[in-house]
Design an enzyme around this catalytic site. Structure first.
Site, PDB file in Angstrom:
ATOM      1  N   HIS A  77      18.835  15.514  -4.335  1.00  0.00           N
ATOM      2  CA  HIS A  77      19.539  14.425  -3.241  1.00  0.00           C
ATOM      3  C   HIS A  77      20.319  14.179  -3.491  1.00  0.00           C
ATOM      4  O   HIS A  77      20.950  13.555  -4.630  1.00  0.00           O
ATOM      5  CB  HIS A  77      17.960  13.635  -3.082  1.00  0.00           C
ATOM      6  CG  HIS A  77      17.689  12.136  -4.090  1.00  0.00           C
ATOM      7  ND1 HIS A  77      18.479  11.581  -4.450  1.00  0.00           N
ATOM      8  CD2 HIS A  77      17.149  12.415  -5.141  1.00  0.00           C
ATOM      9  CE1 HIS A  77      17.913  10.913  -4.656  1.00  0.00           C
ATOM     10  NE2 HIS A  77      16.998  11.959  -5.614  1.00  0.00           N
ATOM     11  N   ASP A 129      21.783  11.482  -1.905  1.00  0.00           N
ATOM     12  CA  ASP A 129      21.723   9.817  -1.744  1.00  0.00           C
ATOM     13  C   ASP A 129      21.514   9.303  -3.077  1.00  0.00           C
ATOM     14  O   ASP A 129      20.687   9.552  -3.551  1.00  0.00           O
ATOM     15  CB  ASP A 129      20.733   9.452  -0.363  1.00  0.00           C
ATOM     16  CG  ASP A 129      19.239   9.506  -0.598  1.00  0.00           C
ATOM     17  OD1 ASP A 129      19.433  10.165  -1.152  1.00  0.00           O
ATOM     18  OD2 ASP A 129      18.460   8.906  -0.293  1.00  0.00           O
ATOM     19  N   GLU A 152      15.989  11.177   0.644  1.00  0.00           N
ATOM     20  CA  GLU A 152      15.350  10.363  -0.588  1.00  0.00           C
ATOM     21  C   GLU A 152      14.199   9.237  -1.434  1.00  0.00           C
ATOM     22  O   GLU A 152      13.378   9.013  -1.736  1.00  0.00           O
ATOM     23  CB  GLU A 152      15.342  11.416  -2.626  1.00  0.00           C
ATOM     24  CG  GLU A 152      13.882  11.986  -3.063  1.00  0.00           C
ATOM     25  CD  GLU A 152      14.127  10.295  -4.345  1.00  0.00           C
ATOM     26  OE1 GLU A 152      12.942  10.995  -4.888  1.00  0.00           O
ATOM     27  OE2 GLU A 152      14.536   9.792  -4.069  1.00  0.00           O
ATOM     28  N   ASP A 194      15.162  16.336 -11.221  1.00  0.00           N
ATOM     29  CA  ASP A 194      15.542  14.193 -10.844  1.00  0.00           C
ATOM     30  C   ASP A 194      14.419  13.782 -11.789  1.00  0.00           C
ATOM     31  O   ASP A 194      13.657  13.239 -11.184  1.00  0.00           O
ATOM     32  CB  ASP A 194      15.281  14.525  -9.487  1.00  0.00           C
ATOM     33  CG  ASP A 194      15.393  13.365  -8.640  1.00  0.00           C
ATOM     34  OD1 ASP A 194      15.734  12.957  -9.282  1.00  0.00           O
ATOM     35  OD2 ASP A 194      14.955  13.089  -7.958  1.00  0.00           O
ATOM     36  N   HIS A 214       9.142 -31.107   5.910  1.00  0.00           N
ATOM     37  CA  HIS A 214       9.738 -31.965   4.340  1.00  0.00           C
ATOM     38  C   HIS A 214       8.971 -31.675   3.960  1.00  0.00           C
ATOM     39  O   HIS A 214       7.414 -32.334   4.096  1.00  0.00           O
ATOM     40  CB  HIS A 214      10.106 -33.038   5.417  1.00  0.00           C
ATOM     41  CG  HIS A 214      10.388 -34.303   5.194  1.00  0.00           C
ATOM     42  ND1 HIS A 214      10.394 -34.636   3.309  1.00  0.00           N
ATOM     43  CD2 HIS A 214      11.589 -34.279   4.714  1.00  0.00           C
ATOM     44  CE1 HIS A 214      10.664 -35.458   2.437  1.00  0.00           C
ATOM     45  NE2 HIS A 214      12.214 -35.665   2.757  1.00  0.00           N
ATOM     46  N   THR A 268      14.403 -30.255  -0.832  1.00  0.00           N
ATOM     47  CA  THR A 268      12.872 -29.920  -1.015  1.00  0.00           C
ATOM     48  C   THR A 268      12.690 -29.445   0.025  1.00  0.00           C
ATOM     49  O   THR A 268      13.586 -30.052   1.365  1.00  0.00           O
ATOM     50  CB  THR A 268      13.001 -31.740  -0.699  1.00  0.00           C
ATOM     51  OG1 THR A 268      13.619 -32.406  -0.017  1.00  0.00           O
ATOM     52  CG2 THR A 268      13.065 -32.085  -2.453  1.00  0.00           C
ATOM     53  N   ARG A 302       1.826   3.032  -7.729  1.00  0.00           N
ATOM     54  CA  ARG A 302       2.487   5.009  -8.616  1.00  0.00           C
ATOM     55  C   ARG A 302      -0.119   4.731  -7.948  1.00  0.00           C
ATOM     56  O   ARG A 302      -0.558   4.252  -8.572  1.00  0.00           O
ATOM     57  CB  ARG A 302       2.514   4.235  -9.499  1.00  0.00           C
ATOM     58  CG  ARG A 302       4.107   3.959  -9.698  1.00  0.00           C
ATOM     59  CD  ARG A 302       5.296   4.407  -8.874  1.00  0.00           C
ATOM     60  NE  ARG A 302       6.389   4.269  -9.031  1.00  0.00           N
ATOM     61  CZ  ARG A 302       7.315   4.482  -8.228  1.00  0.00           C
ATOM     62  NH1 ARG A 302       7.058   5.855  -7.896  1.00  0.00           N
ATOM     63  NH2 ARG A 302       8.288   3.607  -8.221  1.00  0.00           N
ATOM     64  N   SER A 315       7.882   8.638  -9.132  1.00  0.00           N
ATOM     65  CA  SER A 315       7.173   9.446  -8.034  1.00  0.00           C
ATOM     66  C   SER A 315       8.592  10.470  -6.978  1.00  0.00           C
ATOM     67  O   SER A 315       9.583  10.180  -6.835  1.00  0.00           O
ATOM     68  CB  SER A 315       6.855   8.851  -6.799  1.00  0.00           C
ATOM     69  OG  SER A 315       5.822   8.084  -7.449  1.00  0.00           O
ATOM     70  N   HIS A 344      17.831   3.355 -11.100  1.00  0.00           N
ATOM     71  CA  HIS A 344      17.292   2.067  -9.390  1.00  0.00           C
ATOM     72  C   HIS A 344      17.902   1.113 -10.443  1.00  0.00           C
ATOM     73  O   HIS A 344      17.648   0.547  -9.648  1.00  0.00           O
ATOM     74  CB  HIS A 344      16.114   2.260  -9.654  1.00  0.00           C
ATOM     75  CG  HIS A 344      15.675   3.176  -8.584  1.00  0.00           C
ATOM     76  ND1 HIS A 344      14.655   3.707  -7.977  1.00  0.00           N
ATOM     77  CD2 HIS A 344      16.120   4.538  -8.552  1.00  0.00           C
ATOM     78  CE1 HIS A 344      14.368   5.270  -7.617  1.00  0.00           C
ATOM     79  NE2 HIS A 344      14.814   6.066  -7.994  1.00  0.00           N
TER      80      HIS A 344
END
Ligand code: ZN
Length: 491
Positions: free
Chosen positions: A121, A123, A187, A214, A247, A349, A362, A433, A461
Site C-alpha cells: 500500500h 498510503d 490500507e 507489510d 458551569h 471549569t 484485535r 491486522s 503508526h
C-alpha cells in the site's frame, strides 16, 4: 562369462549415469552461481539509487485518512506507476475505485510459469502528533543506518523492495515467475473499496500465491515469518449528558459528567487479571494447544529489552499468557483515543456535555469482526446509566488470517530467508491486522505469504517511524530467491 559381461556393462552404465548426473550437477551449480552473482552485482551497483528512489517516495505525504492530502494521493499513485514502469513492468495502470486508486502492474514472462501477486500500500498513517517527531515526517533523514519518515516501514519502504527485486530480475534476465503488483491507497483506512475491486478483477489478479511485505520479523539475527495476523473491530462511543456544556460550580454534583461515566465504562472492560469482562468477547476463540504454545515461546525474547524498547518499568497484560501470546494468540481491547470537555491551555471549569472514545479490539482466528463490533456496541449501550445517552458506531474492521507452514509459498519464503540470513526463520503469529488478507484469499482463492523485513521497534503508526537500510537491502536480496524457489520447489 555372460555374468561377468553383464557386470561390466552394469558398471559402465552406472559410470555413464553418474557422469551424466555429475555434469548436470555441475551445470546446475554453475547456473545457480550465475544468477546469484548477477543479482548481487546488479544490486551492489545500484544500491544508492534504490535507497534514493525509496526516499523520494517518502516525500509524498500520501495520508489517506485526511482530505487535505487528496492530491498527494494522486501524486503518489503516479510516482508508484512511474517506478514500476522504470523497473521493467510491461503494463502499469492506475485503476480507479470508489475511493483512492489502485496501482496495478505486471511482468508476464510465460503463461505456464507460476504467478506471484505482490500486495502493498502506498498510503500512510497521519503523522500527528508532529511535535514528537525529531525530524520532519515527510522529509526523510538517515540516522544510525535507518531512514526516518512516515511510511518508511509501513509500507512504502517494504513494498518498494519488491519493485527493486523486480528490477533486479528483469535487468539480469533471470525471471522465473510472472509477477503482478497490487498497490492500494486505502490500507490505513481499512481498505473499504479493495474487496469490491478485487472481486471485479479476479482474472487480472489471478495468481498462484500472494506475497506481502507489510509486517515485521523478530530481528536481523533471528529472522521470522508471520503465519497469521489478527483481525480488528473498531468502534466509536459518544456519551452525552446535558444538552450543552454547563458551569461546573453551578451544576457540578447534580448532573452526570460524561467523561466520568465514559471512563467508568471503559475501566469496567478489564478485570484485575486484565482479562476482558465484556460478555461474549472470548466466545469464538479457539485456544492454542499446549504444543503450539510451547513452539511459540521458543522465539527468542528478552523482557528487559522489550521493556527498554517501549520505555516502561513493568509490562501489563492478561494473566496466564506470555508477552508473545498476548500479542499473538489472544484478542485484546484498546482505547485509541478519548476526548471531551476543555483541553486547551490553562484551566477552564466546565461540566462537559459530551465525551467520546475510539475503541478497538484485535481478534484471533475464528472471531468475526462484525460480530465483535456488535458485542462492543451492545456492551457500551447496555451498561450506560440513565443519566447519559450513548451513541456507538462501527468504523472499520478486518478478519483475522492464518497461513499454513506446509504450503509451497511458505516453504519458498522460508528457504529464501534461510539463504540470505543463514538461519531458518521462526514462524510467528503477528499482532497487527491486514484486513485485506481474508478478502484476497476469498476472492482469489490462493494463500498469502507474509515476508516482512521491518522490526516491531520501527515505530509504525507512531512519531519517528523508521526503517533500517540494512533491512531494506536484505529484503531486496531475499525476494528474488522467493521467486526462484517458488518456481522450482525442488531447487
Ligand atoms: Zn501497512
Amino acid at each position: 562369462m555372460a555374468d561377468l559381461f553383464t557386470k561390466y556393462v552394469n558398471v559402465f552404465g552406472q559410470f555413464l549415469f553418474h557422469q551424466k548426473f555429475y555434469i548436470r550437477f555441475i551445470t546446475y551449480q554453475k547456473n545457480k552461481t550465475i544468477f546469484m552473482e548477477a543479482w548481487e552485482e546488479y544490486q551492489e551497483k545500484n544500491k544508492e539509487r534504490f535507497l534514493n528512489e525509496m526516499m523520494e517516495l517518502l516525500r509524498i505525504p500520501s495520508v489517506s485518512a485526511k482530505s487535505e492530502h487528496i492530491q498527494d494521493m494522486t501524486k503518489c499513485a503516479e510516482a508508484v506507476k512511474k517506478s514500476l514502469l522504470a523497473s521493467g513492468a510491461d503494463k502499469v495502470e492506475i485503476m480507479q475505485t470508489d475511493g483512492f486508486p489502485v496501482v496495478y502492474a505486471e511482468k508476464i514472462i510465460d503463461a505456464n510459469k507460476p504467478t506471484v501477486l505482490v500486495y502493498g500500500h502506498y498510503d500512510v498513517q497521519p503523522a500527528e502528533p508532529l511535535e514528537l517527531w525529531h525530524s520532519k515526517p515527510f522529509d526523510p533523514v538517515i540516522k544510525d543506518g535507518k531512514v526516518y519518515a512516515r511510511g518508511s516501514a509501513d509500507d512504502k519502504g517494504q513494498f518498494y523492495m519488491h519493485v527493486k527485486a523486480l528490477e533486479t530480475l528483469v535487468k539480469t534476465n533471470t525471471m522465473s515467475t510472472n509477477i503482478k503488483f497490487l498497490i492500494e491507497g486505502e490500507e490505513e483506512i481499512g481498505s473499504p473499496n479493495l474487496g469490491k475491486f478485487v472481486g471485479e478483477h479476479k482474472e487480472l489478479l489471478k495468481a498462484d500465491v500472494i506475497l506481502i511485505s507489510d509486517s515485521s520479523m523478530l530481528s536481523m539475527e533471528n529472522p521470522s515469518l508471520d503465519i497469521g495476523v489478527r483481525g480488528l473491530s473498531y468502534i466509536e462511543v459518544e456519551v452525552t449528558g446535558a444538552d450543552h456544556d454547563l458551569h461546573s460550580g453551578t451544576y457540578g454534583g447534580a448532573v452526570a459528567n460524561p467523561i466520568t461515566i465514559l471512563s467508568k465504562m471503559i475501566a469496567s472492560c478489564h478485570d484485575e487479571n486484565n482479562h476482558i469482562t465484556i460478555p461474549g468477547f472470548y466466545d469464538d476463540v479457539i485456544e492454542s494447544t499446549k504444543e503450539e504454545r510451547e513452539l511459540m515461546n521458543k522465539a527468542p525474547y528478552s523482557e528487559e529489552e522489550y521493556k527498554k524498547e517501549v520505555g516502561v518499568n513493568e509490562l501489563w497484560g492478561e494473566k496466564g499468557y506470555t508477552t508473545n501470546e498476548r500479542t499473538g494468540i489472544r484478542p485484546t481491547l484498546e482505547v485509541n483515543g478519548i476526548w471531551g470537555g476543555y483541553t486547551g491551555e490553562g484551566a477552564k471549569t466546565v461540566l462537559p456535555s459530551k465525551a467520546t472514545a475510539k475503541i478497538s479490539a484485535r481478534l484471533v482466528p475464528n472471531q468475526s469482526s462484525a460480530k465483535m463490533s456488535k458485542i462492543l456496541i451492545d456492551y457500551f449501550s447496555k451498561i450506560a446509566p440513565p443519566s447519559v445517552t450513548v451513541k456507538a458506531f462501527e468504523h472499520h474492521g478486518g478478519e483475522p488470517y492464518m497461513t499454513p507452514i506446509d504450503s509451497p509459498g511458505y516453504k519458498a519464503a522460508s528457504k529464501a530467508v534461510e539463504k540470505t540470513f543463514g538461519k531458518t526463520p521462526i514462524p510467528v503469529r503477528g499482532g497487527g491486522s491486514i484486513p485485506i488478507c481474508s478478502i484476497l484469499e476469498r476472492e482469489l482463492g490462493v494463500k498469502i505469504i507474509f515476508m516482512g523485513f521491518g522490526l516491531d521497534s520501527d515505530n509504525l503508526h507512531s512519531p519517528n517511524e523508521k526503517y533500517g537500510i540494512a533491512n531494506f537491502y536484505k529484503g531486496i536480496k531475499t525476494i528474488p530467491y522467493f521467486h526462484k524457489y517458488f518456481s522450482e520447489p525442488n531447487l
